[in-house]
Design an enzyme around this catalytic site. Structure first.
Site, PDB file in Angstrom:
ATOM      1  N   ARG A  23       0.853  -1.749  -0.557  1.00  0.00           N
ATOM      2  CA  ARG A  23       0.471  -0.066   0.337  1.00  0.00           C
ATOM      3  C   ARG A  23       1.163   0.961   0.428  1.00  0.00           C
ATOM      4  NH1 ARG A  23      -4.842  -1.695   2.478  1.00  0.00           N
ATOM      5  NH2 ARG A  23      -5.650   0.182   2.823  1.00  0.00           N
TER       6      ARG A  23
ATOM      7  N   TYR B  84       1.069   4.329  -2.343  1.00  0.00           N
ATOM      8  CA  TYR B  84      -0.668   5.893  -1.783  1.00  0.00           C
ATOM      9  C   TYR B  84      -0.071   5.643  -0.570  1.00  0.00           C
ATOM     10  CZ  TYR B  84      -5.418   7.264  -0.802  1.00  0.00           C
ATOM     11  OH  TYR B  84      -6.646   7.972  -0.862  1.00  0.00           O
TER      12      TYR B  84
ATOM     13  N   VAL C  95     -14.706  -1.616  -0.301  1.00  0.00           N
ATOM     14  CA  VAL C  95     -15.451  -2.949   0.646  1.00  0.00           C
ATOM     15  C   VAL C  95     -17.158  -2.523   0.087  1.00  0.00           C
ATOM     16  CG1 VAL C  95     -16.004  -1.860   3.284  1.00  0.00           C
ATOM     17  CG2 VAL C  95     -16.030  -4.339   2.663  1.00  0.00           C
TER      18      VAL C  95
ATOM     19  N   ASN D 263     -17.657  -2.887  -2.969  1.00  0.00           N
ATOM     20  CA  ASN D 263     -17.589  -4.218  -3.016  1.00  0.00           C
ATOM     21  C   ASN D 263     -19.230  -5.117  -2.893  1.00  0.00           C
ATOM     22  OD1 ASN D 263     -15.209  -4.398  -4.957  1.00  0.00           O
ATOM     23  ND2 ASN D 263     -14.173  -5.294  -2.944  1.00  0.00           N
TER      24      ASN D 263
ATOM     25  N   GLY E 286     -12.916 -11.045   9.288  1.00  0.00           N
ATOM     26  CA  GLY E 286     -13.816  -9.796   9.767  1.00  0.00           C
ATOM     27  C   GLY E 286     -14.077  -8.510  10.573  1.00  0.00           C
TER      28      GLY E 286
ATOM     29  N   ARG F  67      -5.396  -3.021  10.786  1.00  0.00           N
ATOM     30  CA  ARG F  67      -6.478  -4.127  11.328  1.00  0.00           C
ATOM     31  C   ARG F  67      -8.222  -2.900  12.109  1.00  0.00           C
ATOM     32  NH1 ARG F  67      -1.865  -4.556  16.309  1.00  0.00           N
ATOM     33  NH2 ARG F  67      -1.652  -3.040  14.919  1.00  0.00           N
TER      34      ARG F  67
ATOM     35  N   ARG G  74      -9.106   1.283  12.584  1.00  0.00           N
ATOM     36  CA  ARG G  74      -8.851   2.710  11.835  1.00  0.00           C
ATOM     37  C   ARG G  74     -11.025   3.216  12.532  1.00  0.00           C
ATOM     38  NH1 ARG G  74      -6.769   3.570   7.143  1.00  0.00           N
ATOM     39  NH2 ARG G  74      -4.798   2.656   8.253  1.00  0.00           N
TER      40      ARG G  74
END
Length: 316
Positions: free
Chosen positions: A143, A146, A188, A191, A208, A275, A277
């Site tokens: 990542r 970015y 997400v 998606n 999840g 994990r 945010r």
């Protein structure tokens, strides 16, 4: 009548921002090379006489004749799918593109607003994340194009502020969703909605339990508008919704709202996937008088309806 330049103006957030500025009486020049943006996002206001579209890569010299009051730099791939595909372009637009647009703002004596990201915090070791947290980022990870691109853009913007006395604002934008986001965007929420619409099980990476905080686009644009016009602000400002949810919870809510129990399939976590945010928005509340108003369920209902409407239109 203020005149604003919005880079990435044909993108998800950029197009919403153009619409908001036009509604407030600005003349707007949208600049986009259409790498990940779309002219379709401009349909609602393309014929507005106060609007102009310029197809250009902002890593090249940007010439805008006449006065410019505000420059809002929103050009950049922003989803993991896009910046994995366009890694070099992502680095260039956040380095060279930021340099070119800051140079234009300096020449025009314009206020400058940089669209940064919560990704500058990486996989955080502080939770929730305040603007004072320096982050935990892998500089050469999957990542990094970015994450490090945006960290460099922030550093460059602040250098122009300190060295040239420029009026610079930095929005650290957290996960945002809503109408006109591409269904194949790779993030997400689109998606999950796309998979449910097709009757496919939702793909959840890991178990999840990882968390995200989702902000509806109308709330985010309101925060950007306030950050642009507030008289004075120092340093970056988190803009996002502190309503933290697990990805498993999000999958369950979307299935319930769509009335489709399609199930879940688990895949391995991508490298460096955060994990947790969650933004600390104390500064936004204090300095901007801003906080999100749209609940996750209401925002998801609006988003799902917009996708269904778009699908009906494409099938006619």
């Amino acid at each position: 009548m203020p005149r604003s330049v919005v880079t990435g103006g044909a993108g998800f957030l950029g197009s919403h921002l153009c619409e908001r500025l036009l509604a407030e009486g600005h003349t707007v020049v949208a600049v986009d090379n259409l790498l990940t943006g779309s002219r379709d996002n401009l349909k609602a206001f393309r014929r507005d006489p106060k609007f102009m579209f310029l197809k250009q890569d902002v890593t090249e010299e940007l010439k805008i004749p006449g006065k410019v009051d505000y420059i809002l730099h929103f050009a950049s791939p922003a989803s993991p799918v896009d910046y994995a595909k366009y890694g070099i372009q992502t680095l260039k637009v956040n380095a060279l593109g930021t340099h070119k647009t800051l140079g234009l703002a300096k020449a025009k004596k314009a206020r400058y607003l940089l669209a940064s990201t919560s990704e500058v915090y990486g996989d955080p070791e502080v939770h929730p994340q305040p603007e004072t947290y320096w982050g935990h980022v892998n500089p050469i990870g999957a990542r990094s194009v970015y994450d490090e691109g945006k960290r460099f853009a922030e550093a460059l913007a602040m250098a122009y502020h300190h060295q040239h006395g420029m009026d610079v604002r930095i929005a650290r934008i957290h996960n945002t969703y809503g109408r006109s986001m591409r269904l194949d965007d790779g993030r997400v929420i689109p998606n999950f909605i796309g998979q449910a619409m097709r009757g496919e099980p939702l793909t959840v990476y890991g178990d999840g339990s990882q968390t995200r905080s989702f902000c509806y686009v109308d709330d985010l644009i309101e925060g950007i508008a306030r950050l642009l016009t507030v008289e004075r602000v120092e340093g970056p400002v988190n803009l996002g919704n502190p309503d933290e949810r697990t990805i498993a919870d999000l999958a369950a809510i979307i299935q319930r709202l769509m009335g489709k129990d399609v199930g879940i399939v688990h895949r391995p976590l991508p490298p460096d996937d955060p994990r947790v945010r969650c933004p600390d928005i104390t500064k936004a509340r204090t300095v901007l008088g801003w906080e999100p108003k749209v609940s996750l369920e209401e925002g998801l209902r609006r988003t799902i309806e917009s996708y269904k409407t778009r699908e009906k239109g494409s099938n006619r």
